[in-house]
Design a protein around this motif. Structure first.
Motif, PDB file in Angstrom:
ATOM      1  N   ASN A 425       0.823  -1.208   0.000  1.00  0.00           N
ATOM      2  CA  ASN A 425       0.000   0.000   0.000  1.00  0.00           C
ATOM      3  C   ASN A 425       0.862   1.265   0.000  1.00  0.00           C
ATOM      4  O   ASN A 425       0.569   2.257   0.678  1.00  0.00           O
ATOM      5  CB  ASN A 425      -0.965   0.017   1.184  1.00  0.00           C
ATOM      6  N   GLY A 426       2.006   1.197  -0.735  1.00  0.00           N
ATOM      7  CA  GLY A 426       2.875   2.354  -0.863  1.00  0.00           C
ATOM      8  C   GLY A 426       3.833   2.545   0.281  1.00  0.00           C
ATOM      9  O   GLY A 426       4.589   3.526   0.302  1.00  0.00           O
ATOM     10  N   VAL A 427       3.841   1.634   1.306  1.00  0.00           N
ATOM     11  CA  VAL A 427       4.719   1.746   2.475  1.00  0.00           C
ATOM     12  C   VAL A 427       5.682   0.577   2.439  1.00  0.00           C
ATOM     13  O   VAL A 427       5.281  -0.567   2.179  1.00  0.00           O
ATOM     14  CB  VAL A 427       3.911   1.751   3.787  1.00  0.00           C
ATOM     15  N   GLU A 428       6.959   0.854   2.643  1.00  0.00           N
ATOM     16  CA  GLU A 428       7.981  -0.190   2.607  1.00  0.00           C
ATOM     17  C   GLU A 428       7.703  -1.223   3.688  1.00  0.00           C
ATOM     18  O   GLU A 428       7.348  -0.887   4.824  1.00  0.00           O
ATOM     19  CB  GLU A 428       9.358   0.423   2.795  1.00  0.00           C
ATOM     20  N   ILE A 429       7.853  -2.479   3.349  1.00  0.00           N
ATOM     21  CA  ILE A 429       7.575  -3.579   4.281  1.00  0.00           C
ATOM     22  C   ILE A 429       8.815  -3.825   5.125  1.00  0.00           C
ATOM     23  O   ILE A 429       9.921  -3.999   4.587  1.00  0.00           O
ATOM     24  CB  ILE A 429       7.194  -4.848   3.502  1.00  0.00           C
ATOM     25  N   PRO A 430       8.661  -3.865   6.476  1.00  0.00           N
ATOM     26  CA  PRO A 430       9.815  -4.190   7.313  1.00  0.00           C
ATOM     27  C   PRO A 430      10.176  -5.666   7.162  1.00  0.00           C
ATOM     28  O   PRO A 430       9.314  -6.543   7.144  1.00  0.00           O
ATOM     29  CB  PRO A 430       9.330  -3.854   8.717  1.00  0.00           C
ATOM     30  N   THR A 431      11.464  -5.940   7.074  1.00  0.00           N
ATOM     31  CA  THR A 431      11.939  -7.330   6.869  1.00  0.00           C
ATOM     32  C   THR A 431      12.933  -7.722   7.936  1.00  0.00           C
ATOM     33  O   THR A 431      13.892  -8.447   7.682  1.00  0.00           O
ATOM     34  CB  THR A 431      12.576  -7.463   5.484  1.00  0.00           C
ATOM     35  N   GLY A 432      12.733  -7.227   9.133  1.00  0.00           N
ATOM     36  CA  GLY A 432      13.664  -7.538  10.209  1.00  0.00           C
ATOM     37  C   GLY A 432      13.456  -8.936  10.753  1.00  0.00           C
ATOM     38  O   GLY A 432      12.637  -9.729  10.262  1.00  0.00           O
ATOM     39  N   VAL A 433      14.185  -9.244  11.830  1.00  0.00           N
ATOM     40  CA  VAL A 433      14.133 -10.581  12.430  1.00  0.00           C
ATOM     41  C   VAL A 433      12.755 -10.850  13.004  1.00  0.00           C
ATOM     42  O   VAL A 433      12.206 -11.946  12.880  1.00  0.00           O
ATOM     43  CB  VAL A 433      15.223 -10.718  13.496  1.00  0.00           C
ATOM     44  N   ARG A 434      12.116  -9.848  13.639  1.00  0.00           N
ATOM     45  CA  ARG A 434      10.829 -10.036  14.295  1.00  0.00           C
ATOM     46  C   ARG A 434       9.655  -9.773  13.360  1.00  0.00           C
ATOM     47  O   ARG A 434       8.510  -9.801  13.801  1.00  0.00           O
ATOM     48  CB  ARG A 434      10.730  -9.120  15.511  1.00  0.00           C
ATOM     49  N   SER A 435       9.926  -9.463  12.116  1.00  0.00           N
ATOM     50  CA  SER A 435       8.845  -9.175  11.179  1.00  0.00           C
ATOM     51  C   SER A 435       8.165 -10.488  10.769  1.00  0.00           C
ATOM     52  O   SER A 435       8.797 -11.545  10.642  1.00  0.00           O
ATOM     53  CB  SER A 435       9.405  -8.456   9.954  1.00  0.00           C
ATOM     54  N   ARG A 436       6.854 -10.413  10.524  1.00  0.00           N
ATOM     55  CA  ARG A 436       6.097 -11.571  10.068  1.00  0.00           C
ATOM     56  C   ARG A 436       6.250 -11.767   8.564  1.00  0.00           C
ATOM     57  O   ARG A 436       5.682 -12.703   7.995  1.00  0.00           O
ATOM     58  CB  ARG A 436       4.627 -11.453  10.451  1.00  0.00           C
ATOM     59  N   TYR A 437       6.961 -10.858   7.907  1.00  0.00           N
ATOM     60  CA  TYR A 437       7.242 -10.982   6.477  1.00  0.00           C
ATOM     61  C   TYR A 437       8.655 -11.523   6.291  1.00  0.00           C
ATOM     62  O   TYR A 437       9.595 -11.054   6.949  1.00  0.00           O
ATOM     63  CB  TYR A 437       7.120  -9.624   5.773  1.00  0.00           C
ATOM     64  N   ARG A 438       8.798 -12.516   5.372  1.00  0.00           N
ATOM     65  CA  ARG A 438      10.118 -13.062   5.036  1.00  0.00           C
ATOM     66  C   ARG A 438      10.417 -12.764   3.576  1.00  0.00           C
ATOM     67  O   ARG A 438       9.565 -12.931   2.704  1.00  0.00           O
ATOM     68  CB  ARG A 438      10.170 -14.571   5.286  1.00  0.00           C
ATOM     69  N   VAL A 439      11.648 -12.328   3.298  1.00  0.00           N
ATOM     70  CA  VAL A 439      12.097 -12.009   1.941  1.00  0.00           C
ATOM     71  C   VAL A 439      13.281 -12.912   1.617  1.00  0.00           C
ATOM     72  O   VAL A 439      14.207 -13.041   2.432  1.00  0.00           O
ATOM     73  CB  VAL A 439      12.497 -10.527   1.820  1.00  0.00           C
ATOM     74  N   LYS A 440      13.268 -13.508   0.419  1.00  0.00           N
ATOM     75  CA  LYS A 440      14.386 -14.354   0.007  1.00  0.00           C
ATOM     76  C   LYS A 440      14.667 -14.115  -1.470  1.00  0.00           C
ATOM     77  O   LYS A 440      13.793 -13.672  -2.237  1.00  0.00           O
ATOM     78  CB  LYS A 440      14.095 -15.831   0.274  1.00  0.00           C
ATOM     79  N   CYS A 441      15.917 -14.384  -1.864  1.00  0.00           N
ATOM     80  CA  CYS A 441      16.371 -14.160  -3.246  1.00  0.00           C
ATOM     81  C   CYS A 441      17.071 -15.427  -3.739  1.00  0.00           C
ATOM     82  O   CYS A 441      18.005 -15.917  -3.101  1.00  0.00           O
ATOM     83  CB  CYS A 441      17.314 -12.947  -3.301  1.00  0.00           C
ATOM     84  N   GLU A 442      16.629 -15.943  -4.886  1.00  0.00           N
ATOM     85  CA  GLU A 442      17.223 -17.131  -5.504  1.00  0.00           C
ATOM     86  C   GLU A 442      17.571 -16.767  -6.944  1.00  0.00           C
ATOM     87  O   GLU A 442      16.718 -16.771  -7.833  1.00  0.00           O
ATOM     88  CB  GLU A 442      16.255 -18.301  -5.469  1.00  0.00           C
ATOM     89  N   GLY A 443      18.834 -16.374  -7.160  1.00  0.00           N
ATOM     90  CA  GLY A 443      19.264 -15.935  -8.486  1.00  0.00           C
ATOM     91  C   GLY A 443      18.589 -14.658  -8.860  1.00  0.00           C
ATOM     92  O   GLY A 443      18.677 -13.649  -8.144  1.00  0.00           O
ATOM     93  N   ASN A 444      17.891 -14.669 -10.016  1.00  0.00           N
ATOM     94  CA  ASN A 444      17.180 -13.480 -10.469  1.00  0.00           C
ATOM     95  C   ASN A 444      15.774 -13.383  -9.893  1.00  0.00           C
ATOM     96  O   ASN A 444      15.043 -12.441 -10.208  1.00  0.00           O
ATOM     97  CB  ASN A 444      17.081 -13.481 -12.004  1.00  0.00           C
ATOM     98  N   LYS A 445      15.355 -14.371  -9.057  1.00  0.00           N
ATOM     99  CA  LYS A 445      14.008 -14.396  -8.509  1.00  0.00           C
ATOM    100  C   LYS A 445      14.023 -13.895  -7.053  1.00  0.00           C
ATOM    101  O   LYS A 445      14.883 -14.270  -6.271  1.00  0.00           O
ATOM    102  CB  LYS A 445      13.425 -15.807  -8.568  1.00  0.00           C
ATOM    103  N   HIS A 446      12.990 -13.044  -6.773  1.00  0.00           N
ATOM    104  CA  HIS A 446      12.842 -12.489  -5.422  1.00  0.00           C
ATOM    105  C   HIS A 446      11.473 -12.893  -4.904  1.00  0.00           C
ATOM    106  O   HIS A 446      10.472 -12.822  -5.649  1.00  0.00           O
ATOM    107  CB  HIS A 446      12.967 -10.965  -5.446  1.00  0.00           C
ATOM    108  N   TYR A 447      11.418 -13.376  -3.606  1.00  0.00           N
ATOM    109  CA  TYR A 447      10.184 -13.890  -3.012  1.00  0.00           C
ATOM    110  C   TYR A 447       9.841 -13.078  -1.751  1.00  0.00           C
ATOM    111  O   TYR A 447      10.732 -12.665  -0.981  1.00  0.00           O
ATOM    112  CB  TYR A 447      10.337 -15.365  -2.612  1.00  0.00           C
TER     113      TYR A 447
END
Length: 1201
Positions: A425-447
């Motif tokens: 919704n236009g606001v950067e998602i926090p990706t810290g240790v305690r965040s419920r959001y997980r971000v991962k990168c596999e080559g050219n793909k971002h999840y």
């Protein structure tokens, strides 16, 4: 790309100085480099901007100053403005003048001063106006030159500041007038207006022109101070660079081109050169030299230098090349000051005189400053690395799921490991240790992964890369709700446990409990549980607050479960918190009574108030009952005695019934007592009694107040201020003989009763004191005579008479001697038995009764006693008793003796003839009376007093005297000169008294007028002196005794002639007496005491010639024409009269006498007794300071006494 030009200037155009440390880290001393080129002509100086310095020059030159001389395009006034200094004081430095002045915006100035031009020696005025319609006070105006120089302190013959106010237009006008302007007056000026928090200012310029044309410019004269002897001597004159000035006669020294000298000199020699050629403004010189164009020196090592800047794409290759003039010179490459070594990334190439640095696979860290050094020379450049954008190959896809499911968003980009940014919704998602959001990168793909989705995860998710972005919508929905067990309505007794539960699915759905719309939070009393599909709310001990509508709302669902809980409570009456003793309420009659009784019960109980069998309704007027949720009220508007009694309160509801009994006690002031009785009356007191009131008002009687008044008066006065506990009292301090009445007030805790009826009028009367000095005057065989004196105190009742009583010895019965009161203080008790002893007493009787008796000290024996006679001759009869012929003789001779003595008189041993002398005898005295005394009545009188055989006698001499006769003969014994000698013989008849003296008189034969020469002369001869020569005298003599002079005188038969003798008059020489005299007081002033209100005089006498001027003073202050003082001076007697003095007239009075020969003064102290009060002194018009002084002195005198 070309390197941007870097200027060593600040934002406002001023040169910026910087000092950089050397290679060792220590700061270097600033060095100055100047390049000066001479101006192309005499009238103008061209200015160019210096090119940027090379890196080598920057290393050697730490501080660079340049001077820019203006050309014709720059206004002359502007240059003169920046460098000129006001002649009346020092201004700020020139670099501060160049800075722009920030002027706050406001609307105070309606007319602002405008820039102007004036010729040298002319006048100019700048005007500013401020409108005063909306101003509460006059604004403050300041005039400045430059930025900070306040011109208020510089006003004089060249500068004047004025201000005026137009009352009609309500406008303030402020003027600054410059008179006889000088060249250096040119510059920037500022007018500043301030009022409280408002501020307005305006800047303007002044241009001063010279009438003459321009001449060539001499730099030395331009940067010198003006010559001495002129008006502007000692002032810096920079305008000489632009204007023609008259030059004084110069010496014959050859012209020197200072510009060429400065151009070729080192910077450290500039100050020495300026001093040598008389240039005093070194700063102005350097600032102008900075703007002179500098010639670019040709490099000796490089034939071609590096470009100012280079640009390369990220991952690309770049070549940096330079041409050397000498190929053998050692060359070194640097990156950000660090030497570059050969490597696969950095490759060095040599092509003839060309040297190339190749940078392979450029990365972001290769973006830096590069330089190459050839020997001592150095050139530099900048490399900019441009990064390629990252593009999105596969975008995000929308997702729809339910709560608690897993969400995964994927995006593919063109570059592996490229940085991306995830947004929701236009606001950067926090990706810290305690965040419920997980971000991962596999080559050219971002999840982006969300493991446990919730409703809050619904939204638009996007990913951003440097070359593009992608977004997708995620929708999270709830699972359907099923109700297996709904909430049930519950009714519970107060204090019992309460339990509510429901069963829903899915079982993992949490929920919230609400009571009356308010969220319920679990605590020690409330327990909320959730087990599988069952949700339960339990309360261990229910309270009234737990009643209400309960709702359970599953989280995330719009459906809710509801039930009603009703907590019931039996009714109760709470009397314990009212602090009523024995549930008794006491109220004062006439007051409003509002009795509030707390009650409780759920539902609200029905309340009934009763007094006896009568129910109190809510609609009653004076007495009514009112019921509320938590209390019931019994109200009586005006309480009466009849309201006293027991009141019953009954409460009922579905949970039970309760009742209470309350006793109401209405108290009032007591009834008035009955009229008091006055049984005993004294001289100034009486004894009174009374009965308590019949009704005490429901409160015990605390005491009584007593009032009395005179019968004729209507004003009652309270006798006691402390309550009297008893019902008897003795009022005192009444006036004897005045009728009084008394009355009683009863007092209880409520108040004071009405007064009783007045008592019967009574008059305090006192009996007299006892008679005084009771003595026995006479005793016979059957009578006793007593006498006494009246009482010392008689009183208002007066004295009606006396009562005499006697009592026989051995008896206690007192027998009245007189049946009626007697007025006299002597009484004879008759009819007593001889040889008996009696006690006697006397009482004084008046309207109040008989006084205390006065008794005889001892019993009196009724028996006549013989008392030997005793004659008490008066003192004046113990010596010769003298009377004149014709006067009456009345002699009283007292005597004592009992029984009555026998008295006989003899004269010269012969019985007295009753025809000539009357004798009257009594029991206690004998009187001899002669109506007209004659000389034959003189003689010795003998008195004889006899009682039986006892005799007493006394002798008295009576002498009846008359005027003496004249001397028998008077003889002139001798006459000599102015003197005559006389002698005479005593008179034949001395008048039955000794001759006490003689009176001698003389008479001139011509006139026969007699003059007394001497009186009371005792001898029989005398010499008469100081007779007039040529006169003939007769003399006569009178005799004198204690009765006076003889009726006739004996005269000399012959006369005495005073014969003239031959005399020669001797004239004596004498000088006139000098009567001139300085003032001298022959009688001084005397300290005097005066009586306030009675005139007081002060007297003294002074002798002086010529007449002295007399001045009176009080306390060393001359008494003028004060009407309270009168001053007199008569024949040297000086008098000061003080009319009706008051105590403040006391003090030291001085009388001073002055004439041409000197002065003298005397003084005395006057003390006025019998002071005045403060009010009397104010009425007399006495000043306050004199009253204060008088009061203080009076206190001191009283303390001393």
């Amino acid at each position: 790309m070309p390197e941007p030009e870097k200027k060593d200037e600040t934002a406002n155009g001023q040169p910026e100085e910087s000092v950089t440390p050397d290679s060792n880290g220590a700061p270097l001393q600033p060095a100055i480099s100047l390049e000066v080129s001479p101006p192309p002509d005499d009238d103008a100086i061209t200015a160019t901007t210096l090119p940027p310095l090379s890196s080598g020059e920057e290393a050697n030159t730490l501080k660079k100053l340049s001077i820019e001389l203006p050309n014709d395009s720059v206004p002359v006034t502007s240059m003169g403005r920046k460098d000129s200094v006001w002649s009346l004081g020092e201004s700020q430095p020139a670099e501060e003048v160049d800075k722009p002045i920030e002027t706050p915006t406001s609307s105070l100035l309606t007319l602002k001063p405008v820039s102007g031009t004036v010729t040298v020696g002319g006048d100019i005025t700048f005007v500013a106006k401020v409108e005063a319609k909306d101003l509460l006070r006059k604004p403050t105006v300041k005039w400045f030159k430059g930025k900070w120089m306040d011109l208020a302190s510089k006003t004089g013959k060249h500068l004047q500041l004025k201000e005026t106010f137009d009352r009609n237009a309500k406008v303030y006008t402020f003027e600054m007038q410059i008179i006889k302007a000088k060249e250096n007056y040119a510059g920037n000026y500022r007018c500043e207006v301030s009022l409280k928090d408002k501020l307005d200012s305006c800047s303007f310029d002044l241009e001063v022109k010279e009438a003459g044309g321009s001449q060539s410019i001499d730099i030395r004269s331009a940067f010198k101070r003006s010559t001495e002897g002129q008006e502007d001597a000692g002032e810096l004159d920079f305008s000489a660079l632009l204007k023609h000035r008259e030059h004084k006669q110069q010496d014959d020294t050859p012209e020197v081109d200072v510009w060429e000298i400065l151009k070729n000199a080192r910077p450290d020699q500039y100050e020495k050169i300026a001093f040598m050629y008389g240039i005093t403004d070194l700063r102005g010189l350097l600032r102008r030299m900075k703007k002179i164009p500098k010639e670019e020196k040709k490099s000796e090592a490089f034939a071609k230098k590096l470009d100012p800047a280079y640009q390369v794409d990220k991952g690309g290759k770049i070549r940096l090349a330079v041409d050397l003039t000498d190929p053998t010179v050692d060359l070194k490459w640097y990156k950000n000051g660090h030497e570059i070594r050969p490597s696969p990334k950095y490759i060095f190439e040599h092509k003839g005189t060309q040297r190339i640095l190749v940078i392979n696979n450029c990365a972001l860290n290769d973006d830096a400053a590069y330089s190459v050094a050839a020997g001592d020379e150095k050139c530099s450049t900048e490399l900019f690395v441009k990064e390629l954008p990252v593009k999105i190959v596969k975008g995000l896809e929308p997702v729809t799921t339910t709560v608690n499911e897993r969400i995964e968003l994927m995006c593919e980009v063109t570059e592996e490991g490229a940085p991306v940014k995830w947004m929701k919704n236009g606001v950067e998602i926090p990706t810290g240790v305690r965040s419920r959001y997980r971000v991962k990168c596999e080559g050219n793909k971002h999840y982006l992964v969300i493991d446990d989705a919730s409703l809050e995860d619904t939204g638009t998710y996007s990913i951003m890369a440097s070359g593009g972005s992608s977004e997708a919508h995620v929708q999270v929905d709830l699972k359907p709700l099923k109700i297996h067990g709904d909430l049930q309505d519950t009714k519970v007794m107060l204090g019992k446990p309460l339990k509510l539960q429901c069963e829903i699915s899915p079982g993992n759905v949490p929920g919230r409990w609400y009571r009356n719309g308010q969220l319920i939070q679990p605590n020690d009393r409330i327990n909320i549980t959730h087990k599988n599909r069952v949700h339960e709310l339990s309360i261990e001990t229910s309270s009234l607050h737990d009643s209400g509508d309960y709702t359970f709302v599953p989280e995330g669902y719009s459906h809710s479960l509801s039930a009603k809980v009703h907590v019931i409570d039996p009714p109760k009456v709470h009397l314990e918190g009212l602090n009523f003793v024995d549930n008794t309420v006491t109220v004062i009659a006439g007051n409003k009574m509002r009795l509030e009784i707390p009650i409780s019960g759920e539902p609200v109980p029905k309340v009934v108030w009763m007094k006896g069998e009568r129910v109190i309704l809510e609609s009653g007027n004076r007495v009514r009952a009112e019921t509320y949720v938590d209390q019931t009220t019994l109200t009586i508007e005006i309480t009466e005695r009849e309201d006293t009694g027991n009141y019953k309160l009954v409460l009922q509801n579905e949970a039970g019934e309760a009742s209470a009994s309350i006793k109401l006690k209405v108290v009032d002031i007591p009834d008035s007592p009955d009229a008091p009785l006055v049984p005993v009356i004294g001289g100034d007191w009486c004894s009174m009694t009374w009965e308590p009131p019949k009704y005490d008002g429901g409160s015990p009687i605390l005491g009584y107040y007593i009032e009395r008044k005179k019968k004729q008066s209507s004003r009652w006065m309270r006798i006691n201020f402390d309550l009297i506990k008893e019902t008897t009292y003795e009022p005192k301090k009444m006036i004897e003989g005045v009728p009084y009445e008394v009355r009683i007030f009863a007092v209880n805790a409520i108040g004071v009763s009405k007064p009783s009826e007045p008592s019967k009028a009574f008059t305090p009367l006192a009996v007299t004191s006892e008679p005084t000095m009771l003595v026995v005057d006479d005793v016979t065989d059957t009578t006793v005579t007593v006498k006494w004196r009246p009482p010392e105190t008689i009183g208002a009742a007066g004295l009606d008479g006396y009562l005499v009583e006697y009592c026989l010895e051995g008896s206690e019965e007192w027998i009245p001697a007189n049946t009626e009161l007697i007025d006299k203080t002597r009484y004879t008790i008759k009819g007593l038995t001889p040889e008996t002893k009696v006690f006697i007493r006397v009482k004084a009787v008046n309207a109040a009764g008989a006084s205390a008796p006065r008794n005889t000290q001892h019993a009196v024996l009724v028996k006549e006693v013989i008392e030997p006679p005793k004659i008490r001759v008066p003192r004046h009869l113990k010596q010769t008793y003298t009377k004149r012929v014709g006067e009456a003789v009345n002699l009283v001779v007292p005597f004592m003796g009992k029984p009555r003595p026998k008295v006989t008189w003899l004269k010269d041993g012969q019985p007295i003839d009753p025809a000539h002398v009357s004798i009257r005898n009594s029991d206690c005295d004998s009187i001899i009376f002669i109506r007209k005394a004659e000389r034959s009545h003189s003689g010795k009188y003998h008195m004889n007093v006899q009682v039986e055989s006892h005799v007493d006698s006394a002798d008295m001499d009576i002498q009846v005297i008359d005027l003496p006769g004249p001397p028998q003969t008077v003889t002139i014994e001798d006459v000599w000169g102015e003197n005559v000698s006389l002698s005479w013989t005593p008179p034949k008849d001395n008048g039955n008294a000794a001759i006490t003296g003689y009176t001698i008189q003389k008479a001139d034969k011509k006139t026969m007028e007699w003059y007394t020469c001497i009186e009371h002369y005792h001898r029989n001869s005398i010499a008469i002196t100081e007779l007039v020569v040529g006169n003939e005298y007769y003399f006569r003599i009178f005799s004198e005794n204690m009765c006076g002079l003889s009726e006739s005188a004996t005269q000399t038969k012959k006369s005495a002639l005073i014969v003239k003798e031959d005399m020669k008059v001797k004239i004596f020489d004498y000088n006139d007496h000098d009567f001139n005299e300085a003032p001298k007081f022959t009688q001084p002033l005397i300290n005097t005491f005066g009586i306030a209100g009675y005139n007081t005089t002060l007297n003294c006498s002074v002798r002086a010639h010529p007449k002295a001027k007399v001045t009176w003073m009080k306390n060393k202050i001359i008494i003028g024409d004060d009407p309270r003082y009168r001053m007199f001076s008569n024949q040297g007697v000086c008098t000061l009269e003080i009319r009706k003095p008051s105590p403040y007239d006391g003090g030291m009075y001085t009388c001073r006498a002055i004439n041409d020969l000197g002065e003298a003064q005397v003084e005395c102290k006057l003390e006025v007794k019998g002071g005045f009060t403060f009010y009397e002194l104010m009425q007399r018009g006495v000043p306050l300071h004199l009253i204060d002084k008088y009061m203080t002195e009076t206190k001191v005198v009283e303390q001393d006494k």
